[in-house]
Design a protein around this motif. Structure first.
Motif, PDB file in Angstrom:
ATOM      1  N   GLY A  99       5.262   8.762 -11.760  1.00 13.30           N
ATOM      2  CA  GLY A  99       4.368   9.907 -11.890  1.00 13.30           C
ATOM      3  C   GLY A  99       2.921   9.469 -11.965  1.00 13.30           C
ATOM      4  N   HIS A 100       2.682   8.373 -12.660  1.00 10.81           N
ATOM      5  CA  HIS A 100       1.325   7.837 -12.791  1.00 10.81           C
ATOM      6  C   HIS A 100       0.818   7.265 -11.471  1.00 10.81           C
ATOM      7  CE1 HIS A 100      -2.125   5.757 -14.575  1.00 10.81           C
ATOM      8  NE2 HIS A 100      -1.754   4.693 -13.886  1.00 10.81           N
ATOM      9  N   ASN A 101       1.665   6.493 -10.814  1.00  3.81           N
ATOM     10  CA  ASN A 101       1.257   5.836  -9.564  1.00  3.81           C
ATOM     11  C   ASN A 101       1.179   6.801  -8.386  1.00  3.81           C
ATOM     12  OD1 ASN A 101       1.296   3.520 -11.061  1.00  3.81           O
ATOM     13  ND2 ASN A 101       2.995   2.564  -9.982  1.00  3.81           N
ATOM     14  N   PHE A 102       2.080   7.790  -8.382  1.00  3.36           N
ATOM     15  CA  PHE A 102       2.185   8.686  -7.230  1.00  3.36           C
ATOM     16  C   PHE A 102       2.193  10.159  -7.656  1.00  3.36           C
ATOM     17  CE2 PHE A 102       4.772   4.808  -6.570  1.00  3.36           C
ATOM     18  CZ  PHE A 102       3.958   4.163  -5.636  1.00  3.36           C
ATOM     19  N   PRO A 103       1.088  10.646  -8.243  1.00  2.25           N
ATOM     20  CA  PRO A 103       1.020  12.054  -8.663  1.00  2.25           C
ATOM     21  C   PRO A 103       0.915  12.980  -7.444  1.00  2.25           C
ATOM     22  CG  PRO A 103      -1.107  10.994  -8.974  1.00  2.25           C
ATOM     23  CD  PRO A 103      -0.156   9.913  -8.546  1.00  2.25           C
ATOM     24  N   PHE A 104       1.830  13.917  -7.318  1.00  2.00           N
ATOM     25  CA  PHE A 104       1.873  14.768  -6.130  1.00  2.00           C
ATOM     26  C   PHE A 104       0.609  15.597  -5.971  1.00  2.00           C
ATOM     27  CE2 PHE A 104       3.455  17.593  -9.432  1.00  2.00           C
ATOM     28  CZ  PHE A 104       2.886  18.818  -9.105  1.00  2.00           C
ATOM     29  N   TYR A 105       0.004  16.015  -7.093  1.00  2.00           N
ATOM     30  CA  TYR A 105      -1.154  16.907  -7.011  1.00  2.00           C
ATOM     31  C   TYR A 105      -2.441  16.161  -6.660  1.00  2.00           C
ATOM     32  CZ  TYR A 105      -2.333  15.271 -11.728  1.00  2.00           C
ATOM     33  OH  TYR A 105      -2.647  14.492 -12.827  1.00  2.00           O
ATOM     34  N   LEU A 106      -2.376  14.825  -6.624  1.00  2.00           N
ATOM     35  CA  LEU A 106      -3.515  14.012  -6.205  1.00  2.00           C
ATOM     36  C   LEU A 106      -3.198  13.287  -4.907  1.00  2.00           C
ATOM     37  CD1 LEU A 106      -4.661  12.481  -9.629  1.00  2.00           C
ATOM     38  CD2 LEU A 106      -5.644  14.422  -8.398  1.00  2.00           C
ATOM     39  N   LYS A 107      -2.314  13.890  -4.120  1.00  2.00           N
ATOM     40  CA  LYS A 107      -1.894  13.315  -2.840  1.00  2.00           C
ATOM     41  C   LYS A 107      -1.283  11.929  -3.019  1.00  2.00           C
ATOM     42  CE  LYS A 107      -5.302  15.955  -0.207  1.00  2.00           C
ATOM     43  NZ  LYS A 107      -6.446  15.920   0.756  1.00  2.00           N
ATOM     44  N   PHE A 108      -0.561  11.780  -4.138  1.00  2.00           N
ATOM     45  CA  PHE A 108       0.188  10.562  -4.462  1.00  2.00           C
ATOM     46  C   PHE A 108      -0.716   9.328  -4.627  1.00  2.00           C
ATOM     47  CE2 PHE A 108       2.951  13.445  -2.134  1.00  2.00           C
ATOM     48  CZ  PHE A 108       4.004  13.577  -3.035  1.00  2.00           C
ATOM     49  N   LYS A 109      -1.960   9.546  -5.013  1.00  2.00           N
ATOM     50  CA  LYS A 109      -2.904   8.456  -5.219  1.00  2.00           C
ATOM     51  C   LYS A 109      -3.287   8.399  -6.695  1.00  2.00           C
ATOM     52  CE  LYS A 109      -7.395   6.645  -3.774  1.00  2.00           C
ATOM     53  NZ  LYS A 109      -8.639   6.927  -3.002  1.00  2.00           N
ATOM     54  N   GLY A 110      -2.618   7.539  -7.447  1.00  2.00           N
ATOM     55  CA  GLY A 110      -2.877   7.427  -8.873  1.00  2.00           C
ATOM     56  C   GLY A 110      -3.341   6.041  -9.261  1.00  2.00           C
ATOM     57  N   GLY A 111      -2.723   5.471 -10.299  1.00  2.00           N
ATOM     58  CA  GLY A 111      -3.108   4.148 -10.782  1.00  2.00           C
ATOM     59  C   GLY A 111      -2.108   3.091 -10.382  1.00  2.00           C
TER      60      GLY A 111
END
Length: 229
Positions: A99-111
């Motif tokens: 969820g952190h690495n691939f957040p759907f609401y941020l186009k899967f661009k996380g940490g």
């Protein structure tokens, strides 16, 4: 039934992991932190772009969004499933990291999931392992000032320690008994977590090899947009 628990743990973990501390902290400051520095929303980038306070806040947020659900799952399952409960803890931890690495609401661009992984490791509540990994990470970063190198070696050491602990019977599993398959499954999950983090550090590895990696304390200016990528 156990399959359903696995799925529930992963989904609940993913939902918890969607709280991108760095992204929301950056928004409070009027920026999308993913547009600066290394381009991710994790602790190290927040530290370089926004300073020590931001780095601390982001680390705490990302650490506890993994630690709390892992700790809760441990409490809920360790009595009913005493020989495999760590497997469920790992599933929720993996969910948080995804969820952190691939957040759907941020186009899967996380940490990159380092702080979240640290929270998951702490949530396993294996004191000796925690001490070993903490000492390794602090020593590497203190000597080299490369947080990325410390993070990469941490993942390798985590996999190594977990396998040794599991095979030696130091965890809840019985290596030669009915929970042997679940033990192997847990090792697979740990390897996935470690490899996923290392792959997230691909650009860091290239910079380390070329002597171009940024060291701890090298704060990035807001104007230096995505200079590392």
């Amino acid at each position: 039934m156990n399959v359903t628990i696995r799925i529930i743990c992963f989904i609940c973990g993913y939902i918890c992991g969607l709280f991108e501390t760095g992204y929301f902290y950056g928004k409070v400051k009027g920026i999308d932190i993913r547009n600066y520095g290394s381009g991710n929303s994790g602790t190290t980038n927040a530290l370089r772009v926004l300073g020590k306070k931001a780095g601390l806040v982001v680390f705490i947020g990302d650490f506890f969004k993994a630690f709390i659900p892992c700790f809760v799952v441990r409490l809920l399952t360790q009595n009913q499933y005493p020989d495999i409960f760590l497997l469920f803890v790992l599933y929720v931890g993996l969910g948080v990291i995804c969820g952190h690495n691939f957040p759907f609401y941020l186009k899967f661009k996380g940490g990159k999931g380092v702080a979240a992984t640290a929270g998951m490791i702490a949530g396993l509540l294996i004191p000796l392992m925690i001490v070993i990994l903490l000492v390794l990470f602090v020593a590497v970063v203190a000597v080299t000032r490369y947080v990325s190198l410390g993070s990469i070696l941490l993942m390798i050491e985590f996999i190594t320690c977990y396998v040794i602990f599991a095979l030696s019977g130091m965890l809840c599993f019985d290596p030669k008994g009915d929970s042997k398959c679940e033990m192997i499954e847990s090792i697979v999950l740990v390897v996935i977590v470690g490899v996923m983090s290392i792959l997230k550090h691909r650009a860091n590895i290239v910079r380390l090899l070329h002597g171009e990696e940024n060291k701890l304390g090298d704060k990035k200016k807001i104007s230096e947009i995505k200079e590392e990528d």
